[in-house]
Motif scaffolding. Sequence first.
Motif, PDB file in Angstrom:
ATOM      1  N   LYS A  33       0.945  -1.175   0.148  1.00 24.39           N
ATOM      2  CA  LYS A  33      -0.082  -0.056   0.069  1.00 24.39           C
ATOM      3  C   LYS A  33       0.742   1.327   0.062  1.00 24.39           C
ATOM      4  O   LYS A  33       1.784   1.538   0.986  1.00 24.39           O
ATOM      5  CB  LYS A  33      -0.838  -0.004   1.337  1.00 24.39           C
ATOM      6  CG  LYS A  33      -2.023   1.129   1.343  1.00 24.39           C
ATOM      7  CD  LYS A  33      -2.928   0.871   2.541  1.00 24.39           C
ATOM      8  CE  LYS A  33      -4.155   1.705   2.205  1.00 24.39           C
ATOM      9  NZ  LYS A  33      -5.197   1.632   3.110  1.00 24.39           N
ATOM     10  N   VAL A  55      -0.043   2.396 -10.218  1.00 21.52           N
ATOM     11  CA  VAL A  55       0.180   1.733  -8.928  1.00 21.52           C
ATOM     12  C   VAL A  55      -1.048   0.577  -9.026  1.00 21.52           C
ATOM     13  O   VAL A  55      -0.944  -0.470  -8.375  1.00 21.52           O
ATOM     14  CB  VAL A  55      -0.073   2.702  -8.006  1.00 21.52           C
ATOM     15  CG1 VAL A  55      -0.380   1.964  -6.582  1.00 21.52           C
ATOM     16  CG2 VAL A  55       1.177   3.570  -7.656  1.00 21.52           C
ATOM     17  N   HIS A  62      -3.615   2.209  -2.579  1.00 22.69           N
ATOM     18  CA  HIS A  62      -2.764   3.466  -2.368  1.00 22.69           C
ATOM     19  C   HIS A  62      -3.665   4.557  -1.650  1.00 22.69           C
ATOM     20  O   HIS A  62      -4.687   4.292  -1.535  1.00 22.69           O
ATOM     21  CB  HIS A  62      -2.354   4.232  -3.708  1.00 22.69           C
ATOM     22  CG  HIS A  62      -3.719   4.855  -4.477  1.00 22.69           C
ATOM     23  ND1 HIS A  62      -4.540   3.867  -4.979  1.00 22.69           N
ATOM     24  CD2 HIS A  62      -4.120   5.989  -4.439  1.00 22.69           C
ATOM     25  CE1 HIS A  62      -5.426   4.851  -5.692  1.00 22.69           C
ATOM     26  NE2 HIS A  62      -5.263   6.032  -5.360  1.00 22.69           N
ATOM     27  N   CYS A  89       0.120   2.646   5.189  1.00 23.79           N
ATOM     28  CA  CYS A  89       0.892   2.517   4.074  1.00 23.79           C
ATOM     29  C   CYS A  89       2.265   2.201   4.468  1.00 23.79           C
ATOM     30  O   CYS A  89       2.885   2.112   5.401  1.00 23.79           O
ATOM     31  CB  CYS A  89       0.853   3.846   3.273  1.00 23.79           C
ATOM     32  SG  CYS A  89      -0.522   4.509   2.837  1.00 23.79           S
TER      33      CYS A  89
END
Length: 387
Positions: A33, A55, A62, A89
């Motif tokens: 992430k 991504v 994300h 993340c």
Amino acid sequence: MLNFLMRQTVRILFGPGKSGMVGELVKSLDKKKVFIATDKGIVQAGIAERIVASVKKAGLDHVLFDQIQPDAPAKFAEEGYKVLKDAGCDSVIALGGGSTIDTTKAINLLRFNDGPILKYTEGPPAWASVKAAPGLIAIPTTAGTGSEMSDGVIIADDNHLKKTILSPLVMPEYSILDAELLVGVPPHILASTGLDALSHCVEGYLSNLAAEITDMICLAGAASIIKWLPVAFNDPKDIESRSQLMAASALGGWMLANVHCNSGHSIAHVLGSVFGLPHGFGCAYAMPPVTEFNAPVIPERTKKVGELFGLKFSGNESPGEIGRKVKEAMVHFRDVTLKLKKAKEFKFDPARFGEAAGLVLKEAFQLFNFRDMDQKQALALIEEIYA
Ligand SMILES: [Fe+2]
């Protein structure tokens, strides 16, 4: 005889269109992430969308944080880190110009170290137990800052005063240099950011840390910018010139991490703090008079810089004449070739020149200037910039 130690730890992915590979790069690092830090202008330009698409294509989650502001106020580093942490993340992309990359370096530093971030601007004592901050991928959208290759973080405190973190621990792990991202950058921004890159190379050559090997790199970078910046400025879509600028800007950033800059950057940082002058413009205005100021103690180096601008010297010039000629060549390149607007067209207040001069003497890069400067001299340089 050459005798040196050089450091370059950033892995570079270079080429038009290469930013589209960022998703695969993050995936190859076994991350799940990614936190993408940028500003609203980059979102509006459709650039953030391209990175998000890459991504997503790689099958990764994300979070897009588009709150980063010009001049890198430190509070957005703290806010960004909170968003990153809450979202869980495990990797970070910095997408934007210098303020975005610097703020994101600060966010990434906070992943591994306690805040507040500004304590790391206080110098070596705060760094005693600091851990390295890996996992940052920088994707610059200007060819100027060099932050994608440098050990610097310039962030502003609540009083808009610019503070500096200088440490190899903050450097990106990867930088993706994609000249296609420079298409669409307005000419005056291309010019001012390009002059920032030029000042990194020139001030690196005119820094008291300069060595034979850094001289080779600084001179090559400066020559390339002097050649290619006018080409890019006059052709809004030319990729070759933009690629050359991306490469030269990266060289300038690399040199920032090795020889830093001189008083030109001290003045640019202070004018940014006190009057809100954008960094690239500040560098463009400060470099010529500071180069002239330093000429009496480094005439041969100053002459070499002048030759890059096409000047010829008879050998009979005094150091003062060399300084004046080189300053005039720089001003011609800035004002005529690149049509940069004048410093006095920005907001400023002469009543604060004295305060600004005092701040210049305390600024971090002042340490690397060849010639000592007193407050009166700093004041005269500021007055000349706004004359
Ligand atoms: Fe700079």
